[in-house]
Write a protein that holds these residues in place. Sequence first.
Motif, PDB file in Angstrom:
ATOM      1  N   PRO A 130       0.817  -1.225   0.000  1.00 33.26           N
ATOM      2  CA  PRO A 130       0.000   0.000   0.000  1.00 33.26           C
ATOM      3  C   PRO A 130       0.847   1.270   0.000  1.00 33.26           C
ATOM      4  O   PRO A 130       0.414   2.300  -0.524  1.00 33.26           O
ATOM      5  N   GLU A 131       2.049   1.194   0.558  1.00 37.82           N
ATOM      6  CA  GLU A 131       2.900   2.387   0.598  1.00 37.82           C
ATOM      7  C   GLU A 131       3.494   2.725  -0.768  1.00 37.82           C
ATOM      8  O   GLU A 131       3.978   3.839  -0.984  1.00 37.82           O
ATOM      9  N   LEU A 132       3.463   1.783  -1.706  1.00 35.29           N
ATOM     10  CA  LEU A 132       3.934   2.070  -3.059  1.00 35.29           C
ATOM     11  C   LEU A 132       2.921   2.903  -3.852  1.00 35.29           C
ATOM     12  O   LEU A 132       3.283   3.548  -4.845  1.00 35.29           O
ATOM     13  N   LEU A 133       1.670   2.903  -3.425  1.00 33.88           N
ATOM     14  CA  LEU A 133       0.658   3.712  -4.112  1.00 33.88           C
ATOM     15  C   LEU A 133       1.041   5.188  -4.049  1.00 33.88           C
ATOM     16  O   LEU A 133       1.398   5.709  -2.986  1.00 33.88           O
ATOM     17  N   GLY A 134       0.970   5.847  -5.197  1.00 33.76           N
ATOM     18  CA  GLY A 134       1.327   7.264  -5.253  1.00 33.76           C
ATOM     19  C   GLY A 134       2.791   7.526  -5.521  1.00 33.76           C
ATOM     20  O   GLY A 134       3.180   8.659  -5.827  1.00 33.76           O
ATOM     21  N   LYS A 135       3.617   6.492  -5.396  1.00 33.78           N
ATOM     22  CA  LYS A 135       5.041   6.641  -5.713  1.00 33.78           C
ATOM     23  C   LYS A 135       5.210   6.637  -7.230  1.00 33.78           C
ATOM     24  O   LYS A 135       4.325   6.222  -7.985  1.00 33.78           O
ATOM     25  N   TYR A 136       6.377   7.104  -7.705  1.00 32.08           N
ATOM     26  CA  TYR A 136       6.640   7.184  -9.137  1.00 32.08           C
ATOM     27  C   TYR A 136       7.613   6.097  -9.585  1.00 32.08           C
ATOM     28  O   TYR A 136       8.684   5.936  -9.002  1.00 32.08           O
ATOM     29  N   LEU A 137       7.228   5.365 -10.621  1.00 35.06           N
ATOM     30  CA  LEU A 137       8.115   4.399 -11.251  1.00 35.06           C
ATOM     31  C   LEU A 137       8.824   5.116 -12.396  1.00 35.06           C
ATOM     32  O   LEU A 137       8.178   5.688 -13.275  1.00 35.06           O
ATOM     33  N   ASP A 154      20.018   3.270 -11.723  1.00 39.90           N
ATOM     34  CA  ASP A 154      19.607   4.370 -12.596  1.00 39.90           C
ATOM     35  C   ASP A 154      18.779   3.927 -13.799  1.00 39.90           C
ATOM     36  O   ASP A 154      18.367   4.761 -14.597  1.00 39.90           O
ATOM     37  N   ILE A 155      18.532   2.640 -13.956  1.00 36.48           N
ATOM     38  CA  ILE A 155      17.785   2.149 -15.112  1.00 36.48           C
ATOM     39  C   ILE A 155      16.289   2.067 -14.825  1.00 36.48           C
ATOM     40  O   ILE A 155      15.462   2.545 -15.596  1.00 36.48           O
ATOM     41  N   LEU A 156      15.952   1.480 -13.710  1.00 34.07           N
ATOM     42  CA  LEU A 156      14.562   1.312 -13.289  1.00 34.07           C
ATOM     43  C   LEU A 156      14.513   1.518 -11.782  1.00 34.07           C
ATOM     44  O   LEU A 156      15.195   0.807 -11.036  1.00 34.07           O
ATOM     45  N   TYR A 157      13.749   2.490 -11.333  1.00 34.90           N
ATOM     46  CA  TYR A 157      13.706   2.766  -9.893  1.00 34.90           C
ATOM     47  C   TYR A 157      12.388   3.438  -9.517  1.00 34.90           C
ATOM     48  O   TYR A 157      11.611   3.845 -10.387  1.00 34.90           O
ATOM     49  N   ILE A 158      12.151   3.524  -8.223  1.00 33.47           N
ATOM     50  CA  ILE A 158      10.917   4.127  -7.705  1.00 33.47           C
ATOM     51  C   ILE A 158      11.296   5.281  -6.794  1.00 33.47           C
ATOM     52  O   ILE A 158      12.249   5.185  -6.006  1.00 33.47           O
ATOM     53  N   THR A 159      10.554   6.377  -6.913  1.00 32.13           N
ATOM     54  CA  THR A 159      10.853   7.562  -6.118  1.00 32.13           C
ATOM     55  C   THR A 159       9.679   7.939  -5.224  1.00 32.13           C
ATOM     56  O   THR A 159       8.580   7.402  -5.343  1.00 32.13           O
ATOM     57  N   GLU A 160       9.950   8.894  -4.370  1.00 32.48           N
ATOM     58  CA  GLU A 160       8.881   9.465  -3.548  1.00 32.48           C
ATOM     59  C   GLU A 160       7.797  10.033  -4.456  1.00 32.48           C
ATOM     60  O   GLU A 160       8.046  10.358  -5.626  1.00 32.48           O
ATOM     61  N   GLY A 161       6.591  10.165  -3.934  1.00 32.62           N
ATOM     62  CA  GLY A 161       5.490  10.667  -4.758  1.00 32.62           C
ATOM     63  C   GLY A 161       4.424  11.329  -3.924  1.00 32.62           C
ATOM     64  O   GLY A 161       4.725  11.964  -2.919  1.00 32.62           O
ATOM     65  N   LYS A 162       3.185  11.144  -4.327  1.00 29.54           N
ATOM     66  CA  LYS A 162       2.068  11.746  -3.610  1.00 29.54           C
ATOM     67  C   LYS A 162       1.812  11.030  -2.293  1.00 29.54           C
ATOM     68  O   LYS A 162       2.005   9.813  -2.192  1.00 29.54           O
ATOM     69  N   GLU A 163       1.383  11.775  -1.317  1.00 29.62           N
ATOM     70  CA  GLU A 163       0.988  11.186  -0.042  1.00 29.62           C
ATOM     71  C   GLU A 163      -0.411  10.599  -0.203  1.00 29.62           C
ATOM     72  O   GLU A 163      -1.364  11.306  -0.535  1.00 29.62           O
ATOM     73  N   ILE A 164      -0.527   9.288   0.002  1.00 29.50           N
ATOM     74  CA  ILE A 164      -1.812   8.612  -0.165  1.00 29.50           C
ATOM     75  C   ILE A 164      -2.334   8.153   1.202  1.00 29.50           C
ATOM     76  O   ILE A 164      -1.688   7.373   1.892  1.00 29.50           O
ATOM     77  N   SER A 165      -3.475   8.665   1.583  1.00 31.84           N
ATOM     78  CA  SER A 165      -4.064   8.275   2.861  1.00 31.84           C
ATOM     79  C   SER A 165      -5.336   7.458   2.677  1.00 31.84           C
ATOM     80  O   SER A 165      -5.812   6.811   3.606  1.00 31.84           O
TER      81      SER A 165
END
Length: 201
Positions: A27-34, A165-176
């Motif tokens: 669930p914490e991956l929701l809102g993150k950026y791939l 640096d090829i495929l990664y996930i970053t911080e994103g929107k806060e999803i509650s």
Amino acid sequence: MTAVICRKYMMKLDKDFYTRDALIVAPELLGKYLVRNIKGHTLVAMITETEAYRSDDKACHAYNYSRTPRTSTMFMEGGAAYVYFTYGMYHCFNVVTDIKDEPSAVLIRGLEPVSDMEYMSELRYKKPLNELTKYQLKNFSNGPGKLCMAYGIDRSLNGENLMGDILYITEGKEISDYKTGKRIGIDYAEEAKDYLWRFYL
């Protein structure tokens, strides 16, 4: 695209994020950026749907610690990509979670494109974005096989370090606020088919 959002694309998730239980990570991956760097393009999309899989789960490829050439990636330390081929047609991208030798992963089921959708369209449909039908746009990346096509993800990325640096996930929107439901396509998994381990916006 604001400077704040651009900075978030640069803030990669670290090992501490991934080396936790799949049911926490999913669930914490929701809102993150791939983010995918491919042939001079930087593809960015927000994660909108995930499914958790663990070794005590009959729907998991590595159920009861079953280690095979296919599942060996799941035994890596959290933070690796687990990519498998299914139905002789589609690739599926998973995020390996938890500590080394504790096989678990999160399937990425849906993405919402943010940048370079034009190039994603060429990968997904082999045609320009402005030639897509409403149906094609609606079904652009709302499934694990679809998003892998749009991102050019295949078995060559199996085991890829998601902190590289090829495929990664970053911080994103806060999803509650998100929804939960049964995972899709696992009717064979006995009681596990009823686990509410799918998370989506």
